[in-house]
Write a protein that holds these residues in place. Structure first.
Motif, mmCIF file in Angstrom:
data_model
loop_
_atom_site.group_PDB
_atom_site.id
_atom_site.type_symbol
_atom_site.label_atom_id
_atom_site.label_comp_id
_atom_site.label_asym_id
_atom_site.label_seq_id
_atom_site.Cartn_x
_atom_site.Cartn_y
_atom_site.Cartn_z
ATOM 1 N N GLY A 130 0.809 -1.215 0.000
ATOM 2 C CA GLY A 130 0.000 0.000 0.000
ATOM 3 C C GLY A 130 0.839 1.259 0.000
ATOM 4 N N ILE A 131 1.910 1.248 0.775
ATOM 5 C CA ILE A 131 2.768 2.431 0.871
ATOM 6 C C ILE A 131 3.464 2.726 -0.453
ATOM 7 C CG2 ILE A 131 4.816 3.376 2.002
ATOM 8 C CD1 ILE A 131 4.026 1.761 4.485
ATOM 9 N N TYR A 132 3.874 1.672 -1.145
ATOM 10 C CA TYR A 132 4.647 1.844 -2.380
ATOM 11 C C TYR A 132 3.873 1.317 -3.589
ATOM 12 C CZ TYR A 132 8.214 2.697 1.091
ATOM 13 O OH TYR A 132 8.920 3.204 2.158
ATOM 14 N N GLU A 133 2.585 1.533 -3.592
ATOM 15 C CA GLU A 133 1.733 1.025 -4.655
ATOM 16 C C GLU A 133 2.194 1.483 -6.034
ATOM 17 O OE1 GLU A 133 -2.977 1.018 -6.025
ATOM 18 O OE2 GLU A 133 -2.321 2.253 -4.331
ATOM 19 N N ASP A 134 2.470 2.755 -6.190
ATOM 20 C CA ASP A 134 2.843 3.282 -7.511
ATOM 21 C C ASP A 134 4.153 2.676 -8.008
ATOM 22 O OD1 ASP A 134 0.580 4.817 -7.484
ATOM 23 O OD2 ASP A 134 1.596 6.657 -6.824
ATOM 24 N N ALA A 135 5.139 2.603 -7.136
ATOM 25 C CA ALA A 135 6.436 2.061 -7.536
ATOM 26 C C ALA A 135 6.313 0.587 -7.917
ATOM 27 C CB ALA A 135 7.446 2.223 -6.398
ATOM 28 N N LEU A 136 5.486 -0.136 -7.198
ATOM 29 C CA LEU A 136 5.296 -1.551 -7.513
ATOM 30 C C LEU A 136 4.617 -1.732 -8.871
ATOM 31 C CD1 LEU A 136 4.198 -2.801 -3.981
ATOM 32 C CD2 LEU A 136 6.231 -3.566 -5.229
ATOM 33 N N ARG A 137 3.601 -0.923 -9.111
ATOM 34 C CA ARG A 137 2.895 -1.037 -10.393
ATOM 35 C C ARG A 137 3.827 -0.686 -11.554
ATOM 36 N NH1 ARG A 137 -2.242 -2.274 -9.604
ATOM 37 N NH2 ARG A 137 -3.313 -1.590 -7.716
ATOM 38 N N GLU A 138 4.648 0.317 -11.372
ATOM 39 C CA GLU A 138 5.581 0.694 -12.430
ATOM 40 C C GLU A 138 6.586 -0.424 -12.714
ATOM 41 O OE1 GLU A 138 7.389 4.328 -11.254
ATOM 42 O OE2 GLU A 138 5.544 5.515 -11.398
ATOM 43 N N ALA A 139 6.880 -1.235 -11.679
ATOM 44 C CA ALA A 139 7.827 -2.333 -11.840
ATOM 45 C C ALA A 139 7.170 -3.597 -12.380
ATOM 46 C CB ALA A 139 8.490 -2.643 -10.499
ATOM 47 N N GLY A 140 5.854 -3.533 -12.597
ATOM 48 C CA GLY A 140 5.157 -4.691 -13.136
ATOM 49 C C GLY A 140 4.532 -5.597 -12.104
ATOM 50 N N ALA A 141 4.694 -5.271 -10.825
ATOM 51 C CA ALA A 141 4.065 -6.043 -9.760
ATOM 52 C C ALA A 141 2.600 -5.636 -9.632
ATOM 53 C CB ALA A 141 4.799 -5.848 -8.446
ATOM 54 N N ALA A 142 1.851 -6.410 -8.850
ATOM 55 C CA ALA A 142 0.419 -6.147 -8.707
ATOM 56 C C ALA A 142 0.045 -6.025 -7.234
ATOM 57 C CB ALA A 142 -0.392 -7.267 -9.360
ATOM 58 N N PRO A 143 0.195 -4.822 -6.649
ATOM 59 C CA PRO A 143 -0.189 -4.637 -5.246
ATOM 60 C C PRO A 143 -1.683 -4.893 -5.047
ATOM 61 C CG PRO A 143 0.280 -2.523 -6.308
ATOM 62 C CD PRO A 143 0.707 -3.583 -7.260
ATOM 63 N N GLN A 144 -2.022 -5.600 -3.981
ATOM 64 C CA GLN A 144 -3.401 -6.023 -3.731
ATOM 65 C C GLN A 144 -4.056 -5.109 -2.697
ATOM 66 O OE1 GLN A 144 -4.696 -8.797 -5.613
ATOM 67 N NE2 GLN A 144 -2.797 -8.195 -6.633
ATOM 68 N N PRO A 145 -5.020 -4.270 -3.118
ATOM 69 C CA PRO A 145 -5.596 -3.263 -2.222
ATOM 70 C C PRO A 145 -6.217 -3.819 -0.942
ATOM 71 C CG PRO A 145 -6.179 -2.806 -4.496
ATOM 72 C CD PRO A 145 -5.542 -4.154 -4.491
ATOM 73 N N GLU A 146 -6.765 -5.044 -0.982
ATOM 74 C CA GLU A 146 -7.407 -5.582 0.211
ATOM 75 C C GLU A 146 -6.417 -5.839 1.341
ATOM 76 O OE1 GLU A 146 -6.876 -7.176 -2.597
ATOM 77 O OE2 GLU A 146 -6.768 -9.362 -2.371
ATOM 78 N N SER A 147 -5.129 -5.774 1.011
ATOM 79 C CA SER A 147 -4.109 -6.089 2.015
ATOM 80 C C SER A 147 -3.306 -4.877 2.467
ATOM 81 C CB SER A 147 -3.136 -7.128 1.441
ATOM 82 O OG SER A 147 -2.306 -6.542 0.433
ATOM 83 N N PHE A 148 -3.689 -3.690 2.042
ATOM 84 C CA PHE A 148 -2.855 -2.519 2.263
ATOM 85 C C PHE A 148 -2.674 -2.147 3.737
ATOM 86 C CE2 PHE A 148 -3.328 -0.344 -2.167
ATOM 87 C CZ PHE A 148 -2.585 -1.377 -2.724
ATOM 88 N N GLU A 149 -3.470 -2.694 4.625
ATOM 89 C CA GLU A 149 -3.301 -2.413 6.055
ATOM 90 C C GLU A 149 -2.783 -3.637 6.815
ATOM 91 O OE1 GLU A 149 -6.826 -0.748 7.712
ATOM 92 O OE2 GLU A 149 -6.817 1.005 6.381
#
Length: 230
Positions: free
Chosen positions: A160-179
């Motif tokens: 959640g904290i680094y969502e943008d950087a992860l997406r730019e790297a091709g990873a898929a941050p999962q919003p349901e887990s951001f906390e």
């Protein structure tokens, strides 16, 4: 059958009392803040034990998170667990804290074939590890910039904290887990399963993964060097 006490302070102060026979969570408490382990941990343990008529010597053992995590917070939990274990004469079992995040992923309706979990390491970095669909560790733990993570689903507060950087790297941050943080109840779930499988969890050495922020002053290093050569 005696219960287990579970402690993790790699992120927040988190304690749980676990039924050793069924693995059910009897009681748990986790601080909403990440910098109050010293002030809250002992009180949390006291309250859980007293609230369920549990005496230390009656425990089957203690399960403690060994990190990765920041120096100060992680030390609090490890020192407390070792002290309780010594005083109560019960075994202390070390479990990597990121396993607690992986356990939460395994409870989802759909678990990816491979996934990563990430916690906040500060300094614009994350502590992370990679797992397969069965929850087995396949890589890590590491501390690195979020942009270096593999192109996989990523779970945890670090995602959640680094969502943008992860997406730019091709990873898929999962919003349901951001906390999601490492919580003691999930840590215990992994620990009990590993113990049942016969794994050795006797190592409670902290996994800091990087050097401490606290540095020895230059004049002290010089004095030590002079004494060594005297």
């Amino acid at each position: 059958m005696p219960n287990y006490l579970s402690i993790d302070t790699s992120a927040h102060a988190s304690v749980a009392l676990i039924d050793a026979d069924t693995g059910a969570v009897i009681a748990t408490r986790t601080s909403p803040k990440g910098n109050d382990q010293t002030e809250t941990l002992a009180g949390y343990v006291r309250d859980l034990m007293a609230g369920h008529d549990q005496q230390g010597p009656e425990l089957a053992g203690i399960i403690v998170g060994v990190g990765p995590g920041p120096f100060t917070g992680l030390r609090v939990g490890l020192v407390a667990a070792r002290t309780f274990g010594f005083v109560w004469q019960v075994p202390v079992h070390g479990v990597m804290s990121l396993h607690a995040l992986a356990e939460r992923v395994l409870e989802l309706d759909q678990v990816p074939d491979e996934f990563s979990v990430a916690s906040d390491a500060r300094r614009k970095e994350v502590y992370w590890a990679r797992y397969n669909r069965q929850g087995a560790l396949t890589d890590g733990p590491h501390v690195a910039a979020a942009a270096t993570l593999p192109a996989l689903p990523v779970y945890g507060v670090g995602a959640g904290i680094y969502e943008d950087a992860l997406r730019e790297a091709g990873a898929a941050p999962q919003p349901e887990s951001f906390e999601w943080i490492a919580e003691s109840a999930y840590l215990a779930k992994r620990g009990l399963r590993d113990l049942a499988a016969g794994k050795d969890l006797s190592n409670t050495a902290p996994q800091y993964l990087r050097e401490s922020d606290a540095q020895v002053p230059a004049f002290m290093k010089q004095a030590e060097a002079k004494e060594a050569t005297a």
